[in-house]
Design an enzyme around this catalytic site. Structure first.
Site, PDB file in Angstrom:
ATOM      1  N   LEU A  34      15.085  -3.799   6.403  1.00  0.00           N
ATOM      2  CA  LEU A  34      15.326  -4.491   5.132  1.00  0.00           C
ATOM      3  C   LEU A  34      15.768  -3.533   4.032  1.00  0.00           C
ATOM      4  O   LEU A  34      16.480  -3.924   3.110  1.00  0.00           O
ATOM      5  CB  LEU A  34      14.061  -5.223   4.684  1.00  0.00           C
ATOM      6  N   GLU A  65       3.803   1.834  11.837  1.00  0.00           N
ATOM      7  CA  GLU A  65       3.073   2.736  12.726  1.00  0.00           C
ATOM      8  C   GLU A  65       3.957   3.463  13.744  1.00  0.00           C
ATOM      9  O   GLU A  65       3.608   4.548  14.188  1.00  0.00           O
ATOM     10  CB  GLU A  65       1.980   1.997  13.521  1.00  0.00           C
ATOM     11  N   GLN A  88       8.904   5.267   5.644  1.00  0.00           N
ATOM     12  CA  GLN A  88       7.800   4.869   6.511  1.00  0.00           C
ATOM     13  C   GLN A  88       7.772   5.740   7.764  1.00  0.00           C
ATOM     14  O   GLN A  88       6.714   6.160   8.216  1.00  0.00           O
ATOM     15  CB  GLN A  88       7.962   3.397   6.930  1.00  0.00           C
ATOM     16  N   ILE A 104       0.829  -1.205   0.000  1.00  0.00           N
ATOM     17  CA  ILE A 104       0.000   0.000   0.000  1.00  0.00           C
ATOM     18  C   ILE A 104       0.867   1.260   0.000  1.00  0.00           C
ATOM     19  O   ILE A 104       0.393   2.345   0.295  1.00  0.00           O
ATOM     20  CB  ILE A 104      -0.968   0.014   1.201  1.00  0.00           C
TER      21      ILE A 104
END
Ligand code: FES
Ligand code: FES
Lengths: 763, 175
Positions: free
Chosen positions: A656, A730, A664, A467
């Site tokens: 990774l 998150e 993120q 996403i």
């Protein structure tokens, strides 16, 4: 490209590298196909009609005017809709109630009709002609409404340890305050869209989902058709942030419309509909009580929360659960209540529960630090727990101390003068604030499949979605590393229920789950190649096992003599095979369940429970954690608030891909800034109508609101997960709102306990 | 209920209009409902889905295209008002030999997107911003990119990408 197979975990050159996003070329050219981009032959368009009351019944709904409008193919209301089934339960609770099931209205904006026409304009126009009449009832809209039904401990995760009253009585300093957070709306930029096409009882759907398998199950149950006849595709989704975790009514309605007119149908939600139809972060009213010794050791924490849920729907969102594992405090109570209201159902939004709960706890700790006259970083360091506080199980890995210490160092925390209103830059008041952040570990079962073809390229696939998190890229890196291939020799398939089962892109859990499955599939595939040549007299690898070989650029070679080896392609050719395929799967670590059940057991049985849980010798997966440091400037005359610097130090386990992981975090920080300063969905108190359901009225952070950010990763590969990740979706958001509120207090001396921190709250 | 029937060529209905516009240098003739926006004409009539719809209300910038060389939000422009005009979309940004535009390349290098949904609009705005000479400082870039929302929060990387192209003073950075 070279990897030794005898290592328990992948390690080496590709993993961790900040490789450019592999789907980048598609995305920058407009070629990535999102669900709303699909156009099928004979496709018609659907438009939805929403209720204009929040509670009551439809007394009359006339389909006639819409049916007579140009281009209209069908108008479906509760009066002529077939009975639909309800989707399966998931970890998030019951599926949303089936749409158009009866004449009852449970929230403002509930879908009451779907109109299908030849063009989108005709459908939108005709939808306006559906004007139901209602018997309106007085809606229940307020958490404090005495008529509202209250669910105590809705998920059985209220926690308790020690003796709260004794802890408070023994404390040198106690503190208590109430904090509120408003409703926020996910608002992924991609309008949710569903394109549905039936052929008999088989259904193909392009859908904005974070969980294709769930959507498949829900569609199959809704229409009473076999799951294997339903295919859900979501190779690209325009963001989700939690709103794509459920199969919402519009998805079912699009498929219903297509079934009725026997043609493909496209349904794209409008932006206002995105506020009522796909979940949102629920508002909260929270109470925090703390007790501490003079030197800052917490003796008591009590954290309670009230938050809303829809009348006949579910939302898994414990607000206070995270507090039970945040600090080493012997006496604690956390308690959640859910209140049923006539509102659109809340749902997960980036860091569900934790975003709100952490705001209250970390604000309260900041307040306590002033009462104690103690540095807020030190206060947190003093209370950092080396074990899972509720069970006493050891953490899998938790570099929280480094997060605090390195964060303070990078930020220049030592330059802070502790007094509020003591730092200035010209007319601006300057404030420094910080907060700690954790996010509970989550992982679900997952499967993947890997093949190597005659041309030596690999195809690795699973139904999970990307996403925007970077799943395509990091899974390609992981597979390439494990198979000893260059990344351009690995193709990745995602977002398709014809591929092996995968859980949701949610709960920061997909990378760990999918990574484990991809790794397992790739290891097995190499193993299968070795099996093929085990007794092959022509193979230099004859008799080799995984521990005897290394992989290099598509070639398996003997570790003791790298000149002896052969390529995947060579092996396949000699054996007359087109390809070799292997499956892999992954399961959550045993510690996940033990830590959760153990927490419940210790809550109920106290010390004896703790001994029993410790006897399992399990390790509690720690999840990601981090520390956030913020500098703000406030113009005291105008109430202007600017965030000028943010430092995030994160333990995300193994990273990774440095570049996508960093994105993120920064992206989530932007979400946190929005939560802290701008975002508030406003529901009209009389009617239950959302009053600011556009991007013009519901403000999110824009480019000019965002300062330079420093993101730094610490910690080590987490042993709870086979590939060592913790999930970083998150954690970037958690702690930003309290760090900003704490910085605002430091700048101005004004404590804002109610988000968002808008100008009026600073004047 | 009506089945799928192929529609024969017919005269324009009273609410329809025939028009010709140049999209990425190619003249396209189409018949559209007068209510159709330029955005929907691109996406639904011409099948050019690179341009995205994030709000349909002029508030997010996802639908940004260049109209006669200036950036506009195509959801607020009626297709019928584009007769004879020049439209440049994300699909028309690459150079003739297929090399991506420098801004497209910089967005990849700096990870200027996540889900990618706002990206075509961001890139069209960025190209326009550079042409307008507004890439002089980070503050200026931030300000002039603030009409393009990114819910994934890629803003710092978007600024870095535009800054790089602005600094390089690339002659190819135009359209
Ligand atoms: S779709 Fe045009 S500005 Fe949002
Ligand atoms: S990349 Fe997702 S909205 Fe910008």
């Amino acid at each position: 490209m070279t990897s030794a197979m005898n290592e328990p975990r992948p390690a080496g050159v590709l993993i961790g590298q900040g490789l450019d996003r592999l789907d980048g070329p598609l995305k920058v050219t407009g070629a990535a196909p999102y669900p709303s981009d699909f156009d099928l032959p004979g496709m018609a368009y659907a438009s939805l009609v929403r209720s204009t009351i929040a509670s009551g019944r439809i007394s009359r709904i006339d389909r006639g005017p819409a049916e007579a409008a140009p281009g209209v193919l069908a108008v479906v209301t509760h009066e002529n809709a077939p009975k639909l089934g309800r989707g399966p339960k998931t970890i998030l609770g019951a599926a949303p109630p089936p749409p158009l099931r009866d004449d009852r209205i449970l929230h403002h904006g509930q879908f009451v009709a779907v109109v299908v026409a030849e063009t989108a304009e005709q459908a939108a126009e005709a939808a306006r002609l559906v004007q139901p009449e209602y018997d309106a009832a007085d809606p229940v809209l307020d958490l404090a409404d005495p008529r509202a039904k209250v669910r105590d401990d809705p998920w059985h995760v209220d926690m308790r340890r020690g003796n709260l009253d004794a802890g408070l009585a023994a404390a040198d300093v106690t503190f208590q305050a109430t904090y509120t957070t408003p409703e926020n709306t996910n608002n992924p930029l991609g309008l949710f869209a569903t394109v549905a096409a039936w052929e008999g009882d088989t259904l193909t759907v392009h859908d904005s989902t974070q969980w294709p398998y769930n959507t498949r199950g829900a569609l199959a149950r809704s229409f009473g058709v076999p799951e294997r006849g339903v295919r859900v595709l979501a190779p690209f989704v325009g963001g989700g942030f939690g709103s794509g975790l459920r199969a919402w009514p519009h998805v079912i309605l699009a498929a219903l419309a297509a079934r009725i007119i026997e043609r493909p149908v496209k349904l794209v939600l409008t932006r206002p509909q995105m506020f009522t139809a796909v979940g949102h972060r629920p508002n909260t009213v929270q109470n925090v009580r703390l007790g501490a010794t003079r030197d800052g050791r917490l003796l008591a924490i009590e954290h309670t929360s009230d938050s809303p849920v829809a009348m006949e729907d579910d939302n898994l969102e414990p607000i206070t659960l995270g507090t039970s594992t945040a600090y080493a405090c012997p006496n604690l109570i956390t308690r959640d209540r859910q209140i049923r209201l006539n509102v659109p159902c809340p749902g997960s939004m980036r860091a569900p529960g934790e975003a709100q709960g952490n705001f209250a706890l970390e604000s309260a700790l900041d307040e306590l630090s002033y009462d104690l006259g103690m540095d807020p970083v030190r206060l947190r360091l003093v209370n950092e727990s080396t074990v899972h506080p509720q069970t006493g199980l050891p953490w899998s890995s938790r570099a929280m101390r480094e997060c605090y210490l390195q964060g303070a160092e990078r930020f220049g925390w030592s330059l802070r003068s502790p007094e509020p209103r003591s730092m200035r830059d010209g007319d601006w008041l300057v404030g420094y604030g910080m907060a700690g952040a954790s996010f509970l570990h989550y992982q679900a079962k997952c499967q993947a499949r890997a093949s190597i073809d005659r041309d030596g390229t690999a195809y690795v696939r699973s139904a999970g979605t990307d996403i925007g998190t970077g799943t395509y890229t990091v899974m390609t890196q992981l597979a390439a590393e494990t198979l000893g291939l260059r990344t351009d020799r690995v193709r990745l398939g995602l977002g398709d229920t014809d591929l092996p089962m995968a859980p949701q892109a949610g709960g920061s859990g997909l990378t760990g789950a999918l990574g484990g499955a991809v790794h397992a599939a790739c290891v097995r595939l190499v193993h299968d190649f070795l099996r093929l040549v085990r007794n092959d007299p022509e193979s230099p690898l004859r008799g080799c096992d995984l521990e005897d070989i290394t992989l290099h650029d598509g070639r398996i070679q003997r570790t003791d003599d790298p000149t002896r080896g052969e390529t995947y392609a060579g092996i396949l050719a000699r054996h007359g095979l087109e390809e070799l395929t292997a499956d892999g799967d992954s399961s959550p670590p045993r510690g996940d369940m033990i830590a959760l059940v153990g927490s419940m057991v210790t809550s109920r049985l106290g010390r004896f429970g703790r001994a029993a849980v410790r006897a399992t010798r399990a390790v509690a997966p720690a999840g990601a954690c981090g520390a956030k440091f913020v500098e703000v400037r406030v113009d005291p005359d105008l109430g202007l608030l600017r965030v000028t610097r943010i430092v995030s130090v994160i333990d995300g386990g193994r990273i990774l891909n440095e570049k996508t992981a960093r994105s993120q975090i920064t992206g989530a920080v932007v979400g946190g800034i929005g939560m802290a300063m701008f975002e508030e969905t406003i529901t009209d108190a009389g009617t239950g109508r959302i009053a600011n359901a556009t991007f013009g009225d519901y403000l999110i952070a824009v480019n000019a609101d965002i300062p330079e950010m420093d993101v730094h990763f610490v910690g080590e590969p987490d042993p709870a997960n086979p590939i060592g990740t913790k999930g970083v979706g998150e954690i970037g958001l958690v702690g930003i709102a309290p760090a900003i509120a704490n910085a605002v207090y430091h700048a101005t001396g004004r404590r804002v306990r109610s988000l968002p921190i808008t100008i009026d709250r600073l004047l | 209920m009506t089945g799928a029937a192929a529609r024969p060529p017919r005269a324009a209905a009273p609410y329809e209009v025939d028009l010709a516009l140049r999209v990425n240098g190619i003249t396209r003739r189409l018949r559209v409902d007068t209510r159709v926006t330029l955005l929907d004409a691109l996406r639904d009539v011409l099948g050019m889905t690179g341009t995205k719809k994030g709000c349909d209300q002029g508030a997010c910038g996802a639908c940004t295209v260049l109209l006669d060389g200036r950036r506009v939000v195509s959801c607020l422009v009626l297709a019928a008002a584009c007769e004879g005009r020049d439209v440049t979309t994300i699909e028309g940004l690459a150079h003739d030999d297929g090399t991506p535009h420098p801004v497209q390349q910089a967005f990849i290098r700096h990870d200027g997107f996540q889900c990618g949904y706002c990206t075509p609009g961001q890139i069209m705005s960025a190209v326009s911003l550079l042409a307008e000479g507004r890439g002089g400082s980070d503050a200026e870039i931030r300000e002039f990119m603030s009409g393009n929302l990114c819910r994934c929060g890629a803003y710092p990387n978007i600024v870095a990408a535009i800054r790089e192209v602005a600094k390089a003073g690339d002659d190819d950075a135009g359209v």
